[in-house]
Scaffold this active site. Structure first.
Site, PDB file in Angstrom:
ATOM      1  N   GLY A  97      -4.732  -3.974   0.765  1.00 18.01           N
ATOM      2  CA  GLY A  97      -3.952  -5.098   0.270  1.00 18.01           C
ATOM      3  C   GLY A  97      -4.788  -6.357   0.196  1.00 18.01           C
ATOM      4  O   GLY A  97      -5.767  -6.508   0.930  1.00 18.01           O
ATOM      5  N   ARG A 101     -12.011 -12.282   1.676  1.00 24.48           N
ATOM      6  CA  ARG A 101     -11.862 -11.478   0.451  1.00 24.48           C
ATOM      7  C   ARG A 101     -11.877 -12.367  -0.781  1.00 24.48           C
ATOM      8  O   ARG A 101     -12.520 -12.060  -1.789  1.00 24.48           O
ATOM      9  CB  ARG A 101     -10.541 -10.696   0.483  1.00 24.48           C
ATOM     10  CG  ARG A 101     -10.562  -9.457   1.333  1.00 24.48           C
ATOM     11  CD  ARG A 101      -9.309  -8.604   1.099  1.00 24.48           C
ATOM     12  NE  ARG A 101      -8.100  -9.342   1.433  1.00 24.48           N
ATOM     13  CZ  ARG A 101      -7.299  -9.076   2.470  1.00 24.48           C
ATOM     14  NH1 ARG A 101      -7.577  -8.067   3.286  1.00 24.48           N
ATOM     15  NH2 ARG A 101      -6.222  -9.785   2.690  1.00 24.48           N
ATOM     16  N   GLU A 109     -16.770  -9.852   5.605  1.00 24.91           N
ATOM     17  CA  GLU A 109     -16.033 -10.397   6.745  1.00 24.91           C
ATOM     18  C   GLU A 109     -16.517 -11.803   7.076  1.00 24.91           C
ATOM     19  O   GLU A 109     -17.624 -12.203   6.722  1.00 24.91           O
ATOM     20  CB  GLU A 109     -16.159  -9.495   7.962  1.00 24.91           C
ATOM     21  CG  GLU A 109     -17.533  -9.481   8.552  1.00 24.91           C
ATOM     22  CD  GLU A 109     -17.594  -8.599   9.804  1.00 24.91           C
ATOM     23  OE1 GLU A 109     -16.554  -8.160  10.289  1.00 24.91           O
ATOM     24  OE2 GLU A 109     -18.711  -8.363  10.268  1.00 24.91           O
ATOM     25  N   SER A 118     -10.493   0.944   5.555  1.00 27.13           N
ATOM     26  CA  SER A 118      -9.246   0.183   5.536  1.00 27.13           C
ATOM     27  C   SER A 118      -8.259   0.852   6.473  1.00 27.13           C
ATOM     28  O   SER A 118      -8.424   2.017   6.829  1.00 27.13           O
ATOM     29  CB  SER A 118      -8.655   0.155   4.121  1.00 27.13           C
ATOM     30  OG  SER A 118      -9.476  -0.599   3.257  1.00 27.13           O
ATOM     31  N   GLY A 165     -22.004  -9.949   7.179  1.00 21.88           N
ATOM     32  CA  GLY A 165     -22.145  -9.737   5.740  1.00 21.88           C
ATOM     33  C   GLY A 165     -21.223  -8.630   5.291  1.00 21.88           C
ATOM     34  O   GLY A 165     -20.025  -8.712   5.495  1.00 21.88           O
ATOM     35  N   LYS A 201      -9.520   5.607   4.807  1.00 22.60           N
ATOM     36  CA  LYS A 201      -8.270   4.906   5.099  1.00 22.60           C
ATOM     37  C   LYS A 201      -7.686   5.517   6.363  1.00 22.60           C
ATOM     38  O   LYS A 201      -7.396   6.716   6.408  1.00 22.60           O
ATOM     39  CB  LYS A 201      -7.271   5.088   3.948  1.00 22.60           C
ATOM     40  CG  LYS A 201      -5.916   4.417   4.202  1.00 22.60           C
ATOM     41  CD  LYS A 201      -6.099   2.917   4.348  1.00 22.60           C
ATOM     42  CE  LYS A 201      -4.825   2.143   4.425  1.00 22.60           C
ATOM     43  NZ  LYS A 201      -4.278   1.818   3.127  1.00 22.60           N
ATOM     44  N   GLY A 244     -11.601  -6.791   3.443  1.00 23.01           N
ATOM     45  CA  GLY A 244     -12.104  -7.508   4.608  1.00 23.01           C
ATOM     46  C   GLY A 244     -12.140  -6.600   5.820  1.00 23.01           C
ATOM     47  O   GLY A 244     -11.777  -5.425   5.748  1.00 23.01           O
ATOM     48  N   ARG A 304       0.835  -1.211   0.000  1.00 20.72           N
ATOM     49  CA  ARG A 304       0.000   0.000   0.000  1.00 20.72           C
ATOM     50  C   ARG A 304       0.867   1.257   0.000  1.00 20.72           C
ATOM     51  O   ARG A 304       0.677   2.183  -0.795  1.00 20.72           O
ATOM     52  CB  ARG A 304      -0.909  -0.020   1.236  1.00 20.72           C
ATOM     53  CG  ARG A 304      -1.839  -1.225   1.273  1.00 20.72           C
ATOM     54  CD  ARG A 304      -2.553  -1.342   2.615  1.00 20.72           C
ATOM     55  NE  ARG A 304      -1.616  -1.458   3.716  1.00 20.72           N
ATOM     56  CZ  ARG A 304      -1.780  -2.217   4.801  1.00 20.72           C
ATOM     57  NH1 ARG A 304      -2.885  -2.949   4.915  1.00 20.72           N
ATOM     58  NH2 ARG A 304      -0.885  -2.254   5.742  1.00 20.72           N
TER      59      ARG A 304
END
Lengths: 369, 369, 369, 369
Positions: free
Chosen positions: B83, B326, B299, B229, B356, B159, B346, B51
């Site tokens: 990632g 993922r 997840e 993320s 979900g 992020k 994820g 990343r």
């Protein structure tokens, strides 16, 4: 004859309480068990001992309930386990039974035939001997199952040996040559040669092309019904042929379809239609119950590309390509069937179209409208 | 205003030739870039440096082509990379541009708003400060994008920072408390608090419930558009709000749907219908081209069960649960769209229904009949 | 009494031919087996089934050769296996026997005592009940081994339960609280509480400090002889106490040393000197033969630093920290002993100094000059 | 000439603040940098992007401080990074400088020579072209470093290209043959051919034996000073020759030793003695400071056995063999030196004795008594 297909959840490879309960309450007669195929918790690679663990657990259970010795059980019943329940997949095992029964109705019933090749050494793997003995075993299993036409064979599951570095070194020390000195790669050779053997046995691959030179080389040669696994817990090829036969009755049927690539839904949906399922994107809960077992082979495309876009599965040093592809294709099929207890196995060399694989489905007919 | 969405393949995190070519031949004006969201080759966990590598590569490219310094680029453009391209997924990055333009047509156009919170320390992660600053940032980004109603927000990508063991130990040494001393778990706290912040900012979660005590505890609280993320390459929460606005023109639109569980196709297909796609199980190649970007959060269900059957993702010491889920959910969505360059992330704590997740899709309208 | 220590190589968890051969040719009387401690092929984490597989294999072998049922064997003999043979380490198992024998000579002999706690549920793990029952079990095992002073205890191996996500969810559904809902982390809680229990039982830790609140918090509290493993294959704490006693004869002795950090050779070499070995950097082949068993506990330092330099073990999402540290410390001890069949176990919470661990060695005295 | 050896900790491949600080305060003149060798955080396999990330970070830093372009920096300075800091190892990079200086004293000083081969394609890897161009490059680097005798060469570090599946497929599509279609295995071919090239260049291997047929076949052929890494971030072989020369001054010296197997301490301790260190099992803190850099190559023995006992490294599908062996041998050497910032690299094909490897050490002489 009448085939039974009993699927049990597997909380742990040492916990076979599902089958134990079914034996206890009479749902399964242990004397009629002819094969067990399952997915275990391990990585599905050389150092996956969950396959052997489940085999040991089942051998002791069946021995205890039949009076046979564990060794005698193992010589009679192929235990074919593939490690790796990546993503949504659920560890489980499917027990196949065969019992004498009055034939009911005119249609062909689900038929199961089982046989074993002689034992293999590391130096046999990926070689002509493995191809030819597998081809012969397939024909023998077909005959024993009274499946009269190769078109009626819809799934051939083979479990062949894997060897550790120690085994390979011992073979080399005896002066033998081995196809590769990499234990994981030798598993691939074994799957490939066995698949060519199945194709040869069923006439899908001309005998003159099913040769050692084609192993892992000529990927235009493949069987559309072969599913091969390898594991350190066996020494021969154990072969289970599943199809349809006039000699067998019952309400179960089987079909199969090739998958052209990892995203090939076009293979699965038409097969479901032909088995009487609705057009839905995902089987409704009621329909899902008709599914008795599902077997999928798949692999990471060797071109490094799926539908024109690169994938990274073959460059990954942390997660084996088989763990990647099982998780992906397993999830796709699970999303259609609404069921995660699927047998999904990677390493589809010569098993279905290159870069794709195959799917085979056993369902109850009575649920169909 | 006019938003552009440009997706490029990523052969290697150091190879941004896709965008470089688009800048060179005039398809992308680097001065109009407002955000980049992408999937890189790493594991998506603490020690994923792909990343940061891609962020560095893009910062230097944009700096070189705009005359800004790399630091100035990073302060202006959020680089949000997740990632993990397990299974069939393809590494890629999507460049969002915003340019002044005559509004064409009466319908709302795709709108993008960007903002940054102040920096966080390890002791802020999973705490009220992260929730509240994120909520404020979301409202600010909405305003800057002239998105007037929360119903018009279809995707909020955040992020936030991840911290290594060294960072955590330094924080503890300063006398601070940290939500957990496990770096991977701290990423989960950060995603969770940020998701509650998005839900608070959009009114999906009542302000009095969006509190630190609910973080990773009350999973009934969630946002249906938040995708969070975390990575070691950032220190603040970078927030990108994407929705529809009368102030923006163009041919792109966006929609989103929650996923009730990992197999929930019922979320995806109706959304496709509403966007004018056919009823097919899989988009045909022609339809697939209308898809400009797809974002998925997912997840492994904390109950250990999917549709009544156990999964093994949360017990696995070899492959992180995020790599499992993922690969699985990414493959399912890819099989529907016929496209593998999806942003699948994820760690969906409080992002979509528990167990979900959610899916958001940017498409061209002109292809629709 | 006379203790025997028999170490066998383990080619595969299903292959216990080493012990089988020793029973067959009379080297080991299966009725005298009191404990088995070993290293298996798995990852040593929640989903390591090689421990259970070996336990099943041995239970059946001992049952077959003693006439006991496999269940009776398991209730009598603790099978304590730790997964993970990273780097140079060799899978193996060490069989402890105890038989009645004339006491020869005045010195204390190697003594072994065994006991089991009641079963634990997920909600007991890391809690006071686990601490206290372990402490009581240690004292009981000491008494049964006729070890009169705590200074004569040189190794206490405990194997306690691990629970999967399914078990934890079931416990929560019963209304219980669990120390953590992360299965891997719960293993750490169990090891920690059991170590405090050993320390309490031996008086190394004051009873008022050996409390649940100290678990995974006060790392100044530790035992210098406790080695704790956890696995899904057991439900109680199995406790093996090894030390020296006037009531036991024979030529074997045992010693132990704490390790201050992962590189702490200063712990190992003086212990070797005290056992009569030479000053060499590495035991010569002849000396190496005197080593009958070696047990090591170790862990990745929580500070993120070893000798002032950062390590990366706690940030790694691909390889668990235990796999890292076992491979490292195992290799260091192997390089000194010239022997790779060592029991090296990670997760040394409260077992030896924080960030370090401990080593315990059983050797033949007769070889000493 | 005067060589400088500057070792810096690497918190993150994007964080080169160590060198930046040394440049800023004048400890390192960036114009004198001739090579950088380091260990990064990744897995050291095909998909390790931490090597390229660090190379990019350093190229930009050096460009910024010298006025060169980043591309010009890369063409002048080999950046040779090996991924994988398993166990106790610490990520770091060692900067080599060479500056004009009055020769002081009569003894030979540390000398560094650098060169690059032409670029390679996948079809060159493991083939004669790679062997011969590497041999020529080694001789050229020796000459440029004014090292007059091959006995004075103590370390040759080569970084060669790795190729992804996409690269290999492209090569095959051009009609070329490639030594293997497995990207990880192709890295091994490249290391092997490059090692034979070093051995040929230094006369350790007769020219007529340093042929493509011997690559990964005749393991009796090896260099005792070659250390080869491969990575996707380079396309040629970058060669750094380090030794002793009358033309160079300064206080640094270098030595090397072969390791017969993974536990071979007998190689390391005598070398330390010859460099003036004490007989201690572990260097004391004061002695440790004399160590400026340490380079180790190692590998999992292909026989599957170490000192007569099996290891499992070559059967492991979860952790690559290189991760195993780097962690083990790295820890052993770290335990002797009392230092964890070691360059330890796996994949020692034809680099040191088969199943072992080599160690090379740069130390300050002035500390010696």
């Amino acid at each position: 004859m009448l085939a039974g297909v009993h699927r049990f959840s597997l909380p742990d490879p040492g916990n076979v309480s599902g089958l134990a309960g079914a034996i206890k309450d009479g749902r399964v007669d242990p004397n009629t068990i002819v094969a067990v195929i399952g997915k275990t918790h391990g990585n599905g690679l050389v150092n996956d001992y969950t396959r052997g663990y489940l085999a040991q657990s089942l051998a002791f259970l069946i021995a205890e309930t039949t009076g046979l010795s564990p060794d005698a059980v193992r010589q009679r019943v192929p235990f074919i386990f593939s490690g790796g329940v990546e993503g949504v997949l659920c560890p489980h095992y499917t027990v196949f039974t065969a019992s004498r029964s009055e034939k009911t109705g005119p249609s062909k019933g689900l038929a199961v035939g089982v046989t074993f090749t002689p034992d293999f050494e590391p130096e046999d793997i990926g070689r002509q001997r493995q191809i030819d003995l597998t081809a012969a075993a397939v024909r023998q299993a077909m005959a024993s199952a009274k499946i009269s036409a190769v078109e009626d064979v819809h799934f051939v599951q083979v479990k062949g040996p894997a060897f550790t570095q120690t085994d390979i070194v011992a073979s080399l020390a005896r002066g033998e040559t081995v196809a590769t000195d990499n234990p994981g790669k030798l598993m691939a050779y074994g799957r490939a040669a066995s698949a060519l053997g199945v194709g040869k046995g069923l006439g899908e691959i001309p005998a003159e092309k099913a040769v050692a030179d084609a192993v892992l080389r000529d990927f235009n040669l493949f069987s559309n019904v072969a599913s091969i696994s390898a594991g350190v817990e066996v020494r021969c090829n154990e072969v289970v042929v599943i199809g349809l036969s006039q000699a067998w009755g019952g309400d179960l049927t089987i079909s199969h379809a090739p998958m052209a690539d990892a995203l090939d839904l076009s293979a699965v949906h038409p097969m479901l239609r032909s088995l009487g399922f609705s057009e839905a994107h995902q089987l409704a809960a009621g329909e899902s119950e008709r599914v008795k077992a599902c077997f999928v082979k798949c692999e990471a495309s060797r071109s490094g590309v799926i539908r024109g876009r690169p994938h990274t599965m073959l460059n990954d040093g942390d997660m084996d390509q088989q763990r990647h592809i099982r998780g992906a294709v397993g999830a796709i099929v699970a999303s259609i069937l609404g069921d995660t207890a699927l047998f999904v196995s990677g390493g589809a060399e010569h098993q279905g179209p290159d870069g794709g694989g195959l799917v085979s489905l056993i369902v109850e007919q009575s649920g169909a409208v």
